[in-house]
Design a protein around this motif. Structure first.
Motif, PDB file in Angstrom:
ATOM      1  N   ILE A   1      38.488  32.484  31.122  1.00 39.92           N
ATOM      2  CA  ILE A   1      39.120  30.949  30.155  1.00 39.92           C
ATOM      3  C   ILE A   1      40.474  30.819  30.861  1.00 39.92           C
ATOM      4  N   TYR A   2      41.318  31.797  31.122  1.00 42.30           N
ATOM      5  CA  TYR A   2      42.471  31.564  31.800  1.00 42.30           C
ATOM      6  C   TYR A   2      42.592  30.492  33.168  1.00 42.30           C
ATOM      7  N   SER A   3      41.455  31.128  33.843  1.00 39.18           N
ATOM      8  CA  SER A   3      41.280  30.424  35.325  1.00 39.18           C
ATOM      9  C   SER A   3      40.922  28.937  35.257  1.00 39.18           C
ATOM     10  N   SER A   4      39.982  28.892  34.274  1.00 38.34           N
ATOM     11  CA  SER A   4      39.260  27.390  33.725  1.00 38.34           C
ATOM     12  C   SER A   4      40.291  26.658  33.277  1.00 38.34           C
ATOM     13  N   ILE A   5      41.375  26.944  32.431  1.00 39.56           N
ATOM     14  CA  ILE A   5      42.439  26.226  31.806  1.00 39.56           C
ATOM     15  C   ILE A   5      43.189  25.758  33.172  1.00 39.56           C
ATOM     16  N   LYS A   6      43.574  26.677  33.896  1.00 38.07           N
ATOM     17  CA  LYS A   6      44.529  26.164  35.250  1.00 38.07           C
ATOM     18  C   LYS A   6      44.010  25.501  36.022  1.00 38.07           C
ATOM     19  N   THR A   7      43.027  25.665  36.252  1.00 38.09           N
ATOM     20  CA  THR A   7      42.137  24.679  37.241  1.00 38.09           C
ATOM     21  C   THR A   7      41.926  23.347  36.600  1.00 38.09           C
ATOM     22  N   THR A   8      41.990  23.103  35.196  1.00 37.56           N
ATOM     23  CA  THR A   8      41.669  22.034  34.652  1.00 37.56           C
ATOM     24  C   THR A   8      43.112  21.409  34.663  1.00 37.56           C
TER      25      THR A   8
ATOM     26  N   LYS B   1      48.488  42.904  31.876  1.00 35.59           N
ATOM     27  CA  LYS B   1      48.906  43.387  33.304  1.00 35.59           C
ATOM     28  C   LYS B   1      48.129  42.276  34.440  1.00 35.59           C
ATOM     29  N   ASP B   2      46.999  41.721  34.039  1.00 35.91           N
ATOM     30  CA  ASP B   2      46.354  40.848  34.822  1.00 35.91           C
ATOM     31  C   ASP B   2      47.066  39.469  35.051  1.00 35.91           C
ATOM     32  N   GLY B   3      47.814  39.128  33.968  1.00 37.19           N
ATOM     33  CA  GLY B   3      48.677  37.879  33.805  1.00 37.19           C
ATOM     34  C   GLY B   3      47.567  36.868  33.684  1.00 37.19           C
ATOM     35  N   SER B   4      46.552  37.235  32.769  1.00 35.68           N
ATOM     36  CA  SER B   4      45.547  36.266  32.334  1.00 35.68           C
ATOM     37  C   SER B   4      45.749  35.617  30.988  1.00 35.68           C
TER      38      SER B   4
END
Length: 527
Positions: free
Chosen positions: A253-260, A305-308
């Protein structure tokens, strides 16, 4: 008349004197805090209100567009007057939506009718626009796995609900239905719903709360054994597999938000205890009967830790004297987590506070009107916590024991900026291109024009009496925060006296909350 002033070149003596005076004034009206606690109003502080729509906790159903808009405006005006700067609006209370979605049906909580019924307007868009019109952030609150509330049947859901079109995705536990977190197709679906939300709306953040795997029911096993057998072969224990399922969803979800939209934040508000020290020596000195790690399979430490995530808001819904889970003990524990484990990028720590317990809880500490205000004071003294989120709107409005009045008059008495997320983009914006200031019948009118290539997201309006610039670090000098309106932003300062002379300093805020080095300075008024 225009003057540019570097914010780095401030009069240190004036700043220290102003802070000292503020401290003296606050101490004179507040009860003496415990040793080491501070009551200085911070310039940057999250002050958010959760607006819960599930089971219509904070929003009544069946409003038409005029009624709903009037309710939104009245609600936000009240929060704005109380110096709140964000709302956490529940837009997916179950597997539904309070906005037109191609992936989820209309929520029954907006119409009061059957799920899937169109209210004829966009509740999220109205709330979003009205919040931004008041300089307030909107965090879109979602509950990913929950399909129904207790006692509701699948037949009561809209025919296009994925729980009905894909029944193999659904499990029943207790009296509720959930999407199975262990299925890859469920994860993909949930990620697509977040992507749709972020792509279609100018929200400031996506927010998830504490409902991951459901709270355990005695003598009942969560029915995911088939999924574990199929997808959990690399894990010896089902508990570890479940935690990994949640970790993977959070990461994706974090990755999807940031790529959007890279500047949109992702925050989670988990249950207040990760693990007890009796189970794990690195856990908190608490005796909670439920923990994130062991019962909800939410390894909150791993997300840090993951920065997610961009922020974490543990729900520390206990008093400062409750022996099994003291507020101060958990405040210190979470602060240490954020300091110790934020390896990839920093994580803002906000605290979820229990407005709903004020005057009502069996813990007698909540009969004291200062319990919650003193928690806010403790957050400020802590220095790591960057503010708080209040649960929920109706409790703020009820204001039992007058606690919300204390917040307004003694702690939220000046405007605060929401904390920045500079790790998403640390670039400092330029100050506005020009500002025109004129006296009008009901105050001072500022027209802020911006022709810079990279447009700021917001402006901060500072006001000083006379023709001298004061401190930009003292929040008493902040009149308001306004969102940029496509490079031509109008602000009406109705609190200004038309018979006085003022100097305004206007700075820019980037989409990640980074403030410009310089301010555009303009004088207006008599003399």
């Amino acid at each position: 008349m225009k003057r540019k002033l570097s914010m780095m070149k401030k009069n240190l003596f004036k700043t220290m004197l102003s802070v000292a005076i503020s401290l003296i004034l606050l101490i004179s009206i507040l009860p003496l805090p415990v040793k080491g606690e501070s009551v200085i109003t911070p310039k940057n502080e999250m002050r958010a209100a959760w607006i819960a729509t599930v089971q219509n906790i904070d929003m009544k159903p069946g409003m038409n567009v005029a009624q709903y808009t009037a309710w939104v405006r009245q609600t936000l005006d009240q929060l704005k007057a109380n110096k709140f700067n964000a709302v956490i609006y529940q837009v997916k209370p179950t597997n539904d939506a309070l906005y037109p979605s191609k992936l989820a049906p209309w929520s029954s909580y907006i119409t009061g009718g059957k799920q899937g019924k169109n209210p004829g307007y966009d509740p999220l868009l109205i709330m979003l626009n009205e919040a931004h019109n008041r300089g307030m952030e909107l965090h879109a609150w979602i509950n990913p796995y929950r399909v129904t509330m207790p006692g509701e049947s699948l037949a009561s859901l809209a025919s296009n609900n994925v729980a009905r079109t894909n029944p193999s995705w659904v499990v029943k536990y207790g009296k509720q239905y959930y999407l199975n977190p262990g299925l890859p197709e469920v994860q993909n679906y949930l990620i697509s719903t977040v992507k749709e939300l972020v792509a279609n709306y100018d929200i400031d953040a996506v927010h998830m709360d504490d409902y991951f795997y459901p709270y355990k029911i005695k003598n009942e096993v969560f029915p995911d054994q088939a999924a574990f057998k199929k997808y959990g072969t690399s894990f010896k224990k089902v508990d570890d597999w479940r935690r990994d399922n949640v970790n993977q969803l959070v990461k994706k979800i974090y990755s999807s938000i940031k790529t959007t939209k890279s500047d949109v934040q992702f925050g989670i508000s988990p249950f207040g205890v990760w693990r007890n020290q009796s189970t794990d020596p690195t856990g908190s000195n608490t005796r909670a009967s439920v923990t994130n790690y062991d019962d909800l399979y939410a390894d909150t430490r791993q997300w840090i830790k993951d920065g997610s995530i961009d922020y974490i808001t543990p729900q520390i819904y206990w008093s400062k004297t409750l022996s099994v889970a003291k507020y101060s003990t958990l405040l210190d524990w979470w602060s240490n987590e954020v300091e110790t484990y934020a390896n990839v990028h920093p994580v803002n720590l906000f605290i979820g506070v229990a407005d709903y317990k004020v005057g009502l809880d069996s813990d007698k500490a909540w009969k004291n009107k200062m319990e919650l205000p003193n928690q806010v004071i403790a957050n400020r003294a802590n220095k790591i916590a960057m503010g708080q989120m209040h649960f929920s709107l109706r409790s703020i409005q009820k204001n039992l024991l007058g606690y919300a009045t204390i917040l307004k008059q003694q702690l939220y008495n000046y405007t605060a900026l929401t904390p920045a997320t500079s790790w998403n983009n640390a670039d400092q914006p330029l100050e506005p291109t020009s500002v025109q200031a004129n006296k009008v019948a009901n105050g001072m009118k500022l027209v802020i024009q911006d022709q810079n290539n990279i447009q700021p997201r917001k402006y901060v309006i500072y006001r000083f009496e006379g023709n001298e610039v004061g401190s930009y670090q003292n929040p008493r000098n902040i009149v308001d925060v306004v969102y940029n309106s496509k490079g031509n932003t109008v602000f009406l300062d109705m609190s200004a006296n038309p018979n006085k002379q003022y100097t305004y300093g206007i700075t820019s805020l980037s989409a990640t909350g980074v403030e410009s080095m310089d301010a555009y300075v303009v004088e207006v008024g008599s003399n």
